[in-house]
Motif scaffolding. Structure first.
Motif, PDB file in Angstrom:
ATOM      1  N   LEU A 235      -2.478  -3.212   4.956  1.00  0.00           N
ATOM      2  CA  LEU A 235      -1.634  -3.450   6.126  1.00  0.00           C
ATOM      3  C   LEU A 235      -0.158  -3.190   5.834  1.00  0.00           C
ATOM      4  CD1 LEU A 235      -3.475  -6.631   7.404  1.00  0.00           C
ATOM      5  CD2 LEU A 235      -3.573  -4.351   8.372  1.00  0.00           C
ATOM      6  N   CYS A 236       0.205  -3.104   4.540  1.00  0.00           N
ATOM      7  CA  CYS A 236       1.605  -2.780   4.202  1.00  0.00           C
ATOM      8  C   CYS A 236       2.011  -1.437   4.824  1.00  0.00           C
ATOM      9  CB  CYS A 236       1.798  -2.708   2.685  1.00  0.00           C
ATOM     10  SG  CYS A 236       1.530  -4.278   1.838  1.00  0.00           S
ATOM     11  N   ASP A 237       1.036  -0.547   5.000  1.00  0.00           N
ATOM     12  CA  ASP A 237       1.363   0.765   5.578  1.00  0.00           C
ATOM     13  C   ASP A 237       1.922   0.629   6.988  1.00  0.00           C
ATOM     14  OD1 ASP A 237       0.443   1.914   3.311  1.00  0.00           O
ATOM     15  OD2 ASP A 237      -1.469   2.601   4.129  1.00  0.00           O
ATOM     16  N   TRP A 238       1.643  -0.498   7.649  1.00  0.00           N
ATOM     17  CA  TRP A 238       2.118  -0.690   9.021  1.00  0.00           C
ATOM     18  C   TRP A 238       3.234  -1.729   9.101  1.00  0.00           C
ATOM     19  CZ3 TRP A 238      -2.847   0.409   7.694  1.00  0.00           C
ATOM     20  CH2 TRP A 238      -3.426   1.514   8.308  1.00  0.00           C
ATOM     21  N   CYS A 239       3.732  -2.168   7.936  1.00  0.00           N
ATOM     22  CA  CYS A 239       4.728  -3.233   7.918  1.00  0.00           C
ATOM     23  C   CYS A 239       6.126  -2.669   8.151  1.00  0.00           C
ATOM     24  CB  CYS A 239       4.672  -3.986   6.586  1.00  0.00           C
ATOM     25  SG  CYS A 239       5.838  -5.364   6.508  1.00  0.00           S
ATOM     26  N   ASN A 240       6.880  -3.306   9.027  1.00  0.00           N
ATOM     27  CA  ASN A 240       8.259  -2.910   9.345  1.00  0.00           C
ATOM     28  C   ASN A 240       9.238  -3.295   8.251  1.00  0.00           C
ATOM     29  OD1 ASN A 240       9.570  -2.399  12.483  1.00  0.00           O
ATOM     30  ND2 ASN A 240       7.368  -2.388  12.226  1.00  0.00           N
TER      31      ASN A 240
ATOM     32  N   LEU B 142      12.604  -4.710   2.563  1.00  0.00           N
ATOM     33  CA  LEU B 142      13.038  -6.044   2.111  1.00  0.00           C
ATOM     34  C   LEU B 142      11.973  -6.728   1.257  1.00  0.00           C
ATOM     35  CD1 LEU B 142      14.560  -7.366   5.474  1.00  0.00           C
ATOM     36  CD2 LEU B 142      15.816  -6.593   3.460  1.00  0.00           C
ATOM     37  N   CYS B 143      10.885  -6.042   1.020  1.00  0.00           N
ATOM     38  CA  CYS B 143       9.740  -6.681   0.344  1.00  0.00           C
ATOM     39  C   CYS B 143       9.780  -6.403  -1.162  1.00  0.00           C
ATOM     40  CB  CYS B 143       8.453  -6.143   0.948  1.00  0.00           C
ATOM     41  SG  CYS B 143       6.994  -6.775   0.109  1.00  0.00           S
ATOM     42  N   PRO B 144       9.692  -7.444  -1.978  1.00  0.00           N
ATOM     43  CA  PRO B 144       9.718  -7.244  -3.437  1.00  0.00           C
ATOM     44  C   PRO B 144       8.617  -6.303  -3.929  1.00  0.00           C
ATOM     45  CG  PRO B 144       9.952  -9.570  -2.892  1.00  0.00           C
ATOM     46  CD  PRO B 144       9.634  -8.858  -1.606  1.00  0.00           C
TER      47      PRO B 144
ATOM     48  N   THR C 277      -2.551 -12.905   6.463  1.00  0.00           N
ATOM     49  CA  THR C 277      -2.457 -11.550   5.921  1.00  0.00           C
ATOM     50  C   THR C 277      -1.458 -11.495   4.775  1.00  0.00           C
ATOM     51  OG1 THR C 277      -2.890 -10.652   8.113  1.00  0.00           O
ATOM     52  CG2 THR C 277      -1.883  -9.156   6.508  1.00  0.00           C
ATOM     53  N   CYS C 278      -0.273 -12.045   5.026  1.00  0.00           N
ATOM     54  CA  CYS C 278       0.809 -11.974   4.040  1.00  0.00           C
ATOM     55  C   CYS C 278       1.847 -13.049   4.386  1.00  0.00           C
ATOM     56  CB  CYS C 278       1.446 -10.589   4.070  1.00  0.00           C
ATOM     57  SG  CYS C 278       2.975 -10.493   3.104  1.00  0.00           S
ATOM     58  N   PRO C 279       1.976 -14.090   3.557  1.00  0.00           N
ATOM     59  CA  PRO C 279       2.951 -15.151   3.867  1.00  0.00           C
ATOM     60  C   PRO C 279       4.377 -14.618   4.062  1.00  0.00           C
ATOM     61  CG  PRO C 279       1.424 -15.898   2.184  1.00  0.00           C
ATOM     62  CD  PRO C 279       1.135 -14.426   2.393  1.00  0.00           C
TER      63      PRO C 279
HETATM   64  S1  SF4 Z   1       5.144  -4.769   2.879  1.00  0.00           S
HETATM   65 FE1  SF4 Z   1       5.469  -6.746   1.884  1.00  0.00          FE
HETATM   66  S2  SF4 Z   1       5.949  -8.170   3.576  1.00  0.00           S
HETATM   67 FE2  SF4 Z   1       4.980  -6.358   4.473  1.00  0.00          FE
HETATM   68  S3  SF4 Z   1       2.793  -6.846   4.570  1.00  0.00           S
HETATM   69 FE3  SF4 Z   1       3.118  -5.734   2.628  1.00  0.00          FE
HETATM   70  S4  SF4 Z   1       3.445  -7.344   1.093  1.00  0.00           S
HETATM   71 FE4  SF4 Z   1       3.717  -8.285   3.124  1.00  0.00          FE
END
Ligand code: SF4
Length: 303
Positions: A259-264, A268-270, A34-36
């Protein structure tokens, strides 16, 4: 693959062949796919994630469905499932006190509404299955297999049904409220992962991989074949090689998606103007065999 890492034989990996030097769970593999950067935050930095209400509801419903099958078949009624909701929540809160913090102590209505919403998902379950007619072979079972001689793949499946003729059906309960299409590919990846483990350990390709969407009261069946699982095995090994390469380069890039909408970890994400912490090189090489899925699942990801 380069053999740089030290194997730490722990209880969880007892009996693992000595050639094995890494492990991968479907959750972590799906993170990397999904996202490294999400993989890095969860598996290498091991950043804490506060459980969401949705995730807690998923954990509770999974617990109720597991316990439901402890009852004699005739007693597995909607009422009996409903009666399990509050006691199971009390147990979970005792085991995971952070769950209690989801609700304001001075707002008992919040908890009551939460328990009602869990009961609503159970109604969705009974709309698609009659547990009185089922005798699962496994529930919440840790399964594992070694692929490519070096990689231990393992995870907890929700339920495994075995028909009298030996046919296997892998069942996964989905309780999330997020749009299904945002997570369906991830869910199917997880099921194929289990199918691969079962095929490699039992020599049988599961006849059915079943997703039960409790919120929508819908069933999604998928039938894999051996050829497909062979391809999938190559995909998993390639994924692990990509993880190793990214770890060696200390280079885990963000891959923005819905999926970023559900990311904690957006702060910290660029992609969202954040800066990741310095790469924890010691942690990255510390113990490659510690990687089993744990409950509760990452928010919005696996519930
Ligand atoms: S917010 Fe950043 S770390 Fe989180 S899923 Fe999206 S791109 Fe990946």
């Amino acid at each position: 693959m380069t053999a740089q890492r030290v194997i730490h034989q722990q209880e969880a990996t007892a009996g693992t062949p000595a050639t094995v030097r890494a492990s991968l769970s479907p959750s972590r593999a799906a993170d990397f796919k999904t996202c490294p950067l999400l993989y890095r935050f969860r598996s290498i930095d091991r950043l804490p994630e506060r459980p969401s209400v949705e995730q807690a509801r998923g954990t509770l419903v999974h617990a109720v469905l597991e316990r439901l099958f402890d009852l004699p078949a005739a007693g597995r009624t909607p009422e009996a499932a409903g009666d399990l909701v509050a006691p199971q929540w009390d147990r979970l809160v005792t085991e995971q006190p952070e769950l209690a913090a989801l609700f304001d102590a001075g707002d008992p209505d919040g908890t009551a509404e939460f328990l009602r919403s869990a009961a609503g998902l159970l109604e969705g379950y009974f709309a698609v299955e009659d547990p009185r007619r089922l005798e699962p072979a496994e529930r919440e079972a840790l399964i594992s297999a070694v692929v490519d001689d070096e990689l231990l793949i393992r995870g907890y499946l929700d339920r495994l049904d075995v028909a009298p003729d030996g046919a296997l059906r892998v069942v996964d309960y989905k309780t999330g409220g997020a749009p299904r299409e945002a997570f369906e590919a991830r869910a199917l990846f997880q099921l194929k992962f289990y199918a691969l483990v079962l095929w490699r350990t039992r020599g049988v390709v599961p006849r059915v991989l079943r997703l039960l969407y409790l919120k929508d009261a819908e069933v999604c069946d998928y039938t894999p074949d051996a050829e497909e699982l062979e391809r999938f095995e190559r995909t998993v090994v390639a994924l692990w090689q990509a993880i190793e390469a990214a770890t060696a380069r200390q280079d885990f890039r963000p891959r923005p998606s819905r999926l970023c909408d559900w990311c904690n970890h957006r702060a910290l994400c660029p992609t969202f103007g954040g800066t990741p912490p310095p790469f924890p090189a010691a942690a990255a090489s510390a113990d490659p065999l510690v990687d089993a899925r744990s409950r509760p699942a990452p928010p919005g990801a696996d519930e």
